[in-house]
Enzyme design. Structure first.
Site, mmCIF file in Angstrom:
data_model
loop_
_atom_site.group_PDB
_atom_site.id
_atom_site.type_symbol
_atom_site.label_atom_id
_atom_site.label_comp_id
_atom_site.label_asym_id
_atom_site.label_seq_id
_atom_site.Cartn_x
_atom_site.Cartn_y
_atom_site.Cartn_z
ATOM 1 N N ARG A 3 44.307 49.986 42.642
ATOM 2 C CA ARG A 3 45.515 49.199 42.371
ATOM 3 C C ARG A 3 46.597 49.481 43.406
ATOM 4 N NH1 ARG A 3 45.028 46.770 37.346
ATOM 5 N NH2 ARG A 3 44.029 47.965 35.699
ATOM 6 N N PHE A 23 34.966 39.331 44.280
ATOM 7 C CA PHE A 23 35.698 40.321 43.491
ATOM 8 C C PHE A 23 36.633 41.077 44.425
ATOM 9 C CE2 PHE A 23 36.694 43.979 40.939
ATOM 10 C CZ PHE A 23 36.820 43.416 39.685
ATOM 11 N N LYS A 67 40.872 31.834 41.869
ATOM 12 C CA LYS A 67 39.513 31.623 42.390
ATOM 13 C C LYS A 67 39.181 30.136 42.366
ATOM 14 C CE LYS A 67 37.884 36.250 41.445
ATOM 15 N NZ LYS A 67 36.899 37.128 40.810
ATOM 16 N N ASP A 88 40.661 33.748 37.122
ATOM 17 C CA ASP A 88 39.228 33.642 37.382
ATOM 18 C C ASP A 88 38.672 32.518 36.515
ATOM 19 O OD1 ASP A 88 36.513 33.939 37.647
ATOM 20 O OD2 ASP A 88 36.498 36.109 37.433
ATOM 21 N N ASP A 117 42.388 45.959 40.134
ATOM 22 C CA ASP A 117 41.547 47.155 40.099
ATOM 23 C C ASP A 117 40.072 46.835 39.997
ATOM 24 O OD1 ASP A 117 41.627 46.178 37.356
ATOM 25 O OD2 ASP A 117 40.661 48.062 36.827
ATOM 26 N N GLY A 152 47.390 44.262 35.855
ATOM 27 C CA GLY A 152 47.200 43.781 37.222
ATOM 28 C C GLY A 152 48.411 43.207 37.918
ATOM 29 N N GLU A 191 50.735 36.398 36.800
ATOM 30 C CA GLU A 191 49.382 36.967 36.687
ATOM 31 C C GLU A 191 48.884 37.367 38.073
ATOM 32 O OE1 GLU A 191 47.228 38.499 35.223
ATOM 33 O OE2 GLU A 191 45.881 37.210 34.067
ATOM 34 N N ASP A 192 48.055 38.392 38.145
ATOM 35 C CA ASP A 192 47.507 38.803 39.431
ATOM 36 C C ASP A 192 46.492 37.794 39.955
ATOM 37 O OD1 ASP A 192 45.647 39.401 37.446
ATOM 38 O OD2 ASP A 192 45.300 41.469 38.068
HETATM 39 P P1 IMP Z 1 40.225 35.201 33.553
HETATM 40 O O1 IMP Z 1 40.672 35.296 32.106
HETATM 41 O O2 IMP Z 1 38.731 35.061 33.665
HETATM 42 O O3 IMP Z 1 40.970 34.158 34.337
HETATM 43 O O4 IMP Z 1 40.454 36.604 34.179
HETATM 44 C C1 IMP Z 1 41.685 37.034 34.589
HETATM 45 C C2 IMP Z 1 41.776 38.544 34.633
HETATM 46 O O5 IMP Z 1 40.548 39.175 35.005
HETATM 47 C C3 IMP Z 1 42.762 38.934 35.693
HETATM 48 O O6 IMP Z 1 44.018 39.070 35.131
HETATM 49 C C4 IMP Z 1 42.232 40.243 36.211
HETATM 50 O O7 IMP Z 1 42.752 41.304 35.454
HETATM 51 C C5 IMP Z 1 40.744 40.175 35.989
HETATM 52 N N1 IMP Z 1 40.052 39.754 37.234
HETATM 53 C C6 IMP Z 1 39.485 38.562 37.499
HETATM 54 N N2 IMP Z 1 38.949 38.501 38.737
HETATM 55 C C7 IMP Z 1 39.196 39.719 39.284
HETATM 56 C C8 IMP Z 1 38.918 40.283 40.579
HETATM 57 O O8 IMP Z 1 38.346 39.678 41.492
HETATM 58 N N3 IMP Z 1 39.357 41.569 40.760
HETATM 59 C C9 IMP Z 1 40.014 42.279 39.814
HETATM 60 N N4 IMP Z 1 40.306 41.779 38.600
HETATM 61 C C10 IMP Z 1 39.896 40.510 38.328
HETATM 62 MG MG MG Z 2 45.149 40.639 34.887
#
Ligand code: IMP
Ligand code: MG
Length: 190
Positions: A179, A166, A145, A117, A173, A58, A113-114
Site C-alpha cells: 500500500r 492486478f 478496469k 473491478d 494492496d 484502499g 474508491e481506489d
Molecule cells: P469490485 O467490487 O470488484 O469493483 O472491487 C473493488 C475492490 O476490490 C477495490 O476497492 C479494491 O479494494 C479491490 N481490488 C480490485 N482490483 C484490485 C487490484 O487490481 N489490486 C488491488 N485491489 C483490487
Molecule cells: Mg477498495
C-alpha cells in the site's frame, strides 16, 4: 548511527529494484492526474461543500492527496467494505464493515474508491447512500478496469482506465502489502 549496522530491511517504496513489481503508473503521472481530477471537482462543486466518502482501506492515500488539491470546502467520512481478503479475485459478496458517521440527507456526496473491478462494491455503496436521500451522488475512482464493470450508472471522475491486471501501490494492496508504494505497480509473482 550507521544505517547499515541496524540490519533492518529497507521499506519498499518503489517498484524499481523489486523483482516482484513493475512500475505501471509513475508517482508523477498519478500526482498530475489527481490534480486534474481535483480541478474538475472544484469547478463542478463551486459554492458547495461536498462530503467525500473514502472507501477503506484502499482509498486512504488517494483521498488524502485529492482533498488537499480541491479548492472548495469539503467534509470527509469513510466506510469500509469486506475486502478481497488475501486473494486477487473478488469473493463476489460485499459486506459492510464500517458504516458512515455523517448525515447524507440533502448533501452532495462523492464516493472515493481506489479501483473499480467488477463494480459490485460501487453498486452496494450506491444503494446504501441513496437510501439516505443525498442531494447528489457521484463517484471518483483512481483506476477503473476496462470492460469489466457492468455498471448501470456512470462513474464521473476516473483517473485511469486500465487493462485487467492486478495492481498494487498508492493505497492498493495484495494481502495487505505494497500500500505504501508511491506509484501504481503490477505484481508479477505474488
Ligand atoms: P469490485 O467490487 O470488484 O469493483 O472491487 C473493488 C475492490 O476490490 C477495490 O476497492 C479494491 O479494494 C479491490 N481490488 C480490485 N482490483 C484490485 C487490484 O487490481 N489490486 C488491488 N485491489 C483490487
Ligand atoms: Mg477498495
Amino acid at each position: 548511527m550507521n544505517k547499515k549496522s541496524t540490519g533492518k530491511k529497507k521499506t519498499v517504496k518503489k517498484a524499481k529494484g523489486n523483482k516482484n513489481l513493475k512500475t505501471f503508473i509513475s508517482s508523477q503521472k498519478v500526482a498530475a492526474r489527481v490534480k486534474a481530477l481535483a480541478r474538475r471537482i472544484s469547478k463542478d462543486y463551486a459554492g458547495k461543500v461536498p462530503i467525500f466518502i473514502g472507501v477503506l482501506n484502499g482509498s486512504f492515500i488517494f483521498i488524502s492527496d485529492l482533498v488537499r488539491e480541491v479548492t472548495v470546502d469539503v467534509e470527509i467520512d469513510f466506510l469500509k467494505l469486506s475486502s478481497y481478503g488475501d486473494s486477487k479475485i473478488s469473493s463476489g459478496e460485499v459486506r459492510l464493515l464500517k458504516d458512515l458517521n455523517c448525515q447524507i440527507e440533502g448533501r452532495d456526496i462523492i464516493i472515493v474508491e481506489d479501483i473499480i473491478d467488477s463494480g459490485l462494491s460501487m453498486k452496494y455503496i450506491r444503494d446504501l447512500v441513496l437510501q439516505h436521500h443525498p442531494a447528489s451522488l457521484e463517484f471518483c475512482a483512481l483506476l477503473m478496469k476496462k470492460g469489466l464493470s457492468n455498471l448501470s450508472f456512470n462513474i464521473k471522475y476516473v483517473g485511469f482506465e486500465i487493462e485487467n491486471r492486478f495492481v498494487v501501490g498508492y493505497g492498493l494492496d495484495y494481502a495487505q502489502k505494497y500500500r505504501n508504494l508511491k506509484e501504481v505497480a503490477i505484481l508479477l509473482n505474488g
